[in-house]
Motif scaffolding. Structure first.
Motif, PDB file in Angstrom:
ATOM      1  N   ASN A  67      -3.676  11.248   2.300  1.00  0.00           N
ATOM      2  CA  ASN A  67      -2.629  12.267   2.187  1.00  0.00           C
ATOM      3  C   ASN A  67      -2.038  12.310   0.782  1.00  0.00           C
ATOM      4  O   ASN A  67      -1.717  13.393   0.276  1.00  0.00           O
ATOM      5  CB  ASN A  67      -1.530  12.027   3.226  1.00  0.00           C
ATOM      6  CG  ASN A  67      -2.019  12.244   4.641  1.00  0.00           C
ATOM      7  OD1 ASN A  67      -2.983  12.959   4.890  1.00  0.00           O
ATOM      8  ND2 ASN A  67      -1.357  11.603   5.591  1.00  0.00           N
ATOM      9  N   THR A  68      -1.914  11.164   0.158  1.00  0.00           N
ATOM     10  CA  THR A  68      -1.395  11.118  -1.211  1.00  0.00           C
ATOM     11  C   THR A  68      -2.368  11.789  -2.171  1.00  0.00           C
ATOM     12  O   THR A  68      -1.964  12.563  -3.047  1.00  0.00           O
ATOM     13  CB  THR A  68      -1.118   9.660  -1.633  1.00  0.00           C
ATOM     14  OG1 THR A  68      -0.178   9.084  -0.721  1.00  0.00           O
ATOM     15  CG2 THR A  68      -0.570   9.594  -3.048  1.00  0.00           C
ATOM     16  N   HIS A 124      -3.703   3.735   9.483  1.00  0.00           N
ATOM     17  CA  HIS A 124      -2.428   4.234   8.971  1.00  0.00           C
ATOM     18  C   HIS A 124      -2.390   4.116   7.444  1.00  0.00           C
ATOM     19  O   HIS A 124      -1.988   5.046   6.743  1.00  0.00           O
ATOM     20  CB  HIS A 124      -1.294   3.453   9.624  1.00  0.00           C
ATOM     21  CG  HIS A 124       0.053   4.037   9.437  1.00  0.00           C
ATOM     22  ND1 HIS A 124       1.203   3.342   9.695  1.00  0.00           N
ATOM     23  CD2 HIS A 124       0.468   5.257   9.004  1.00  0.00           C
ATOM     24  CE1 HIS A 124       2.245   4.090   9.429  1.00  0.00           C
ATOM     25  NE2 HIS A 124       1.826   5.256   9.001  1.00  0.00           N
ATOM     26  N   ALA A 125      -2.808   2.979   6.920  1.00  0.00           N
ATOM     27  CA  ALA A 125      -2.843   2.772   5.469  1.00  0.00           C
ATOM     28  C   ALA A 125      -3.788   3.778   4.812  1.00  0.00           C
ATOM     29  O   ALA A 125      -3.449   4.391   3.794  1.00  0.00           O
ATOM     30  CB  ALA A 125      -3.274   1.340   5.149  1.00  0.00           C
ATOM     31  N   SER A 126      -4.956   3.948   5.396  1.00  0.00           N
ATOM     32  CA  SER A 126      -5.935   4.903   4.852  1.00  0.00           C
ATOM     33  C   SER A 126      -5.407   6.324   4.882  1.00  0.00           C
ATOM     34  O   SER A 126      -5.630   7.089   3.944  1.00  0.00           O
ATOM     35  CB  SER A 126      -7.249   4.811   5.628  1.00  0.00           C
ATOM     36  OG  SER A 126      -7.826   3.546   5.433  1.00  0.00           O
ATOM     37  N   ILE A 131       0.846  -1.200   0.000  1.00  0.00           N
ATOM     38  CA  ILE A 131       0.000   0.000   0.000  1.00  0.00           C
ATOM     39  C   ILE A 131       0.880   1.248   0.000  1.00  0.00           C
ATOM     40  O   ILE A 131       0.655   2.183  -0.762  1.00  0.00           O
ATOM     41  CB  ILE A 131      -0.964  -0.022   1.198  1.00  0.00           C
ATOM     42  CG1 ILE A 131      -1.967  -1.162   1.040  1.00  0.00           C
ATOM     43  CG2 ILE A 131      -1.672   1.325   1.358  1.00  0.00           C
ATOM     44  CD1 ILE A 131      -2.698  -1.530   2.307  1.00  0.00           C
ATOM     45  N   VAL A 132       1.902   1.252   0.858  1.00  0.00           N
ATOM     46  CA  VAL A 132       2.828   2.386   0.921  1.00  0.00           C
ATOM     47  C   VAL A 132       3.519   2.582  -0.422  1.00  0.00           C
ATOM     48  O   VAL A 132       3.600   3.708  -0.930  1.00  0.00           O
ATOM     49  CB  VAL A 132       3.869   2.184   2.047  1.00  0.00           C
ATOM     50  CG1 VAL A 132       5.005   3.190   1.935  1.00  0.00           C
ATOM     51  CG2 VAL A 132       3.211   2.287   3.402  1.00  0.00           C
ATOM     52  N   PHE A 133       4.014   1.503  -1.007  1.00  0.00           N
ATOM     53  CA  PHE A 133       4.727   1.625  -2.279  1.00  0.00           C
ATOM     54  C   PHE A 133       3.786   2.066  -3.401  1.00  0.00           C
ATOM     55  O   PHE A 133       4.205   2.757  -4.322  1.00  0.00           O
ATOM     56  CB  PHE A 133       5.433   0.316  -2.635  1.00  0.00           C
ATOM     57  CG  PHE A 133       6.666   0.050  -1.812  1.00  0.00           C
ATOM     58  CD1 PHE A 133       7.047   0.869  -0.760  1.00  0.00           C
ATOM     59  CD2 PHE A 133       7.465  -1.041  -2.092  1.00  0.00           C
ATOM     60  CE1 PHE A 133       8.191   0.617  -0.008  1.00  0.00           C
ATOM     61  CE2 PHE A 133       8.612  -1.306  -1.360  1.00  0.00           C
ATOM     62  CZ  PHE A 133       8.974  -0.474  -0.318  1.00  0.00           C
ATOM     63  N   ASP A 192      10.470  11.527  -1.754  1.00  0.00           N
ATOM     64  CA  ASP A 192      10.368  11.361  -0.306  1.00  0.00           C
ATOM     65  C   ASP A 192       9.403  10.217  -0.041  1.00  0.00           C
ATOM     66  O   ASP A 192       8.198  10.427   0.060  1.00  0.00           O
ATOM     67  CB  ASP A 192       9.887  12.666   0.338  1.00  0.00           C
ATOM     68  CG  ASP A 192       9.794  12.567   1.844  1.00  0.00           C
ATOM     69  OD1 ASP A 192      10.502  11.734   2.444  1.00  0.00           O
ATOM     70  OD2 ASP A 192       8.995  13.325   2.430  1.00  0.00           O
ATOM     71  N   ASN A 193       9.944   9.012   0.039  1.00  0.00           N
ATOM     72  CA  ASN A 193       9.101   7.835   0.242  1.00  0.00           C
ATOM     73  C   ASN A 193       8.581   7.770   1.671  1.00  0.00           C
ATOM     74  O   ASN A 193       9.239   8.198   2.614  1.00  0.00           O
ATOM     75  CB  ASN A 193       9.882   6.568  -0.090  1.00  0.00           C
ATOM     76  CG  ASN A 193      10.166   6.462  -1.566  1.00  0.00           C
ATOM     77  OD1 ASN A 193       9.341   6.817  -2.399  1.00  0.00           O
ATOM     78  ND2 ASN A 193      11.352   5.980  -1.907  1.00  0.00           N
ATOM     79  N   LEU A 194       7.395   7.211   1.800  1.00  0.00           N
ATOM     80  CA  LEU A 194       6.763   7.021   3.100  1.00  0.00           C
ATOM     81  C   LEU A 194       7.423   5.877   3.856  1.00  0.00           C
ATOM     82  O   LEU A 194       8.028   4.985   3.256  1.00  0.00           O
ATOM     83  CB  LEU A 194       5.278   6.706   2.898  1.00  0.00           C
ATOM     84  CG  LEU A 194       4.453   7.790   2.225  1.00  0.00           C
ATOM     85  CD1 LEU A 194       3.124   7.234   1.745  1.00  0.00           C
ATOM     86  CD2 LEU A 194       4.241   8.961   3.176  1.00  0.00           C
ATOM     87  N   ASP A 195       7.252   5.863   5.166  1.00  0.00           N
ATOM     88  CA  ASP A 195       7.725   4.768   5.995  1.00  0.00           C
ATOM     89  C   ASP A 195       6.982   3.498   5.576  1.00  0.00           C
ATOM     90  O   ASP A 195       5.747   3.481   5.567  1.00  0.00           O
ATOM     91  CB  ASP A 195       7.443   5.093   7.465  1.00  0.00           C
ATOM     92  CG  ASP A 195       7.893   4.002   8.426  1.00  0.00           C
ATOM     93  OD1 ASP A 195       8.293   2.903   7.987  1.00  0.00           O
ATOM     94  OD2 ASP A 195       7.825   4.248   9.641  1.00  0.00           O
ATOM     95  N   PRO A 196       7.694   2.440   5.218  1.00  0.00           N
ATOM     96  CA  PRO A 196       7.030   1.241   4.692  1.00  0.00           C
ATOM     97  C   PRO A 196       6.319   0.384   5.732  1.00  0.00           C
ATOM     98  O   PRO A 196       5.650  -0.577   5.380  1.00  0.00           O
ATOM     99  CB  PRO A 196       8.177   0.460   4.049  1.00  0.00           C
ATOM    100  CG  PRO A 196       9.385   0.902   4.783  1.00  0.00           C
ATOM    101  CD  PRO A 196       9.147   2.329   5.180  1.00  0.00           C
ATOM    102  N   ASN A 197       6.431   0.723   7.003  1.00  0.00           N
ATOM    103  CA  ASN A 197       5.819  -0.092   8.055  1.00  0.00           C
ATOM    104  C   ASN A 197       4.409   0.397   8.362  1.00  0.00           C
ATOM    105  O   ASN A 197       4.225   1.410   9.011  1.00  0.00           O
ATOM    106  CB  ASN A 197       6.679  -0.053   9.316  1.00  0.00           C
ATOM    107  CG  ASN A 197       8.058  -0.621   9.060  1.00  0.00           C
ATOM    108  OD1 ASN A 197       8.172  -1.708   8.519  1.00  0.00           O
ATOM    109  ND2 ASN A 197       9.087   0.116   9.413  1.00  0.00           N
TER     110      ASN A 197
END
Length: 170
Positions: free
Chosen positions: A91-92, A84-86, A53-55, A73-78
């Motif tokens: 935000n994207t 958090h995913a939503s 989801i992050v990627f 600026d990549n997001l934290d992958p955890n």
């Protein structure tokens, strides 16, 4: 694809992120309170759903930053919760909405640093169509596949939601 402009690229990313939101809503309905499915993966050497989801979000996120002349600026992958995913997806989408770039940006030469002293230099259009979009769809399809694998009742119609406005009864 070179006839696409900044706005059409934003629209593609926005609509597919809406699909990703729908898929996660389906997962939430299916699993209720259990969010362990976010750690599921297709194969041991692949990243878990939360990271997929992050990627998926990183691609339109970095497109928006690039349009604004800012570095990737990549997001934290955890990602350990649906909230958090939503948040990442919302935000994207907001970041995409804030893009205010001219279509000429797609003609600019850009450099993508890949780490380990490697980089790619290409036009903005190639950056979008040969780097961002393939990565975006790869991670989105992987997220979809993981959800199917763990039993979420979704199908192609759920993945192709962007076509619903064109659906007609004959």
């Amino acid at each position: 694809m070179s006839s696409q402009n900044i706005d059409s690229i934003k629209t593609i990313f926005q609509s597919r992120l809406a699909t990703l939101e729908h898929l996660l809503t389906s997962a939430q309905t299916h699993f209720s309170e259990d969010e362990a499915f976010l750690q599921e993966r297709i194969a041991a050497d692949m990243l878990p759903l939360g990271t997929q989801i992050v990627f998926t979000c990183n691609q339109p996120r970095n497109f928006a930053l690039w349009c604004d002349g800012k570095p990737m600026d990549n997001l934290d992958p955890n990602v350990l919760s649906l909230a958090h995913a939503s948040d990442h997806i919302v935000n994207t989408k907001e970041l995409l909405s804030s893009i205010n770039a001219e279509d000429e940006k797609l003609s600019e030469i850009t450099r993508i640093d890949l780490g380990q002293d490697l980089c790619i230099t290409m036009s903005g259009s190639a950056y979008v169509h040969d780097f961002l979009m393939p990565n975006f769809y790869f991670h989105m399809v992987t997220a979809y596949d993981i959800l199917r694998m763990v039993g979420v009742p979704i199908g192609k119609r759920d993945y192709m939601m962007h076509l619903l406005p064109f659906l007609k009864q004959v």
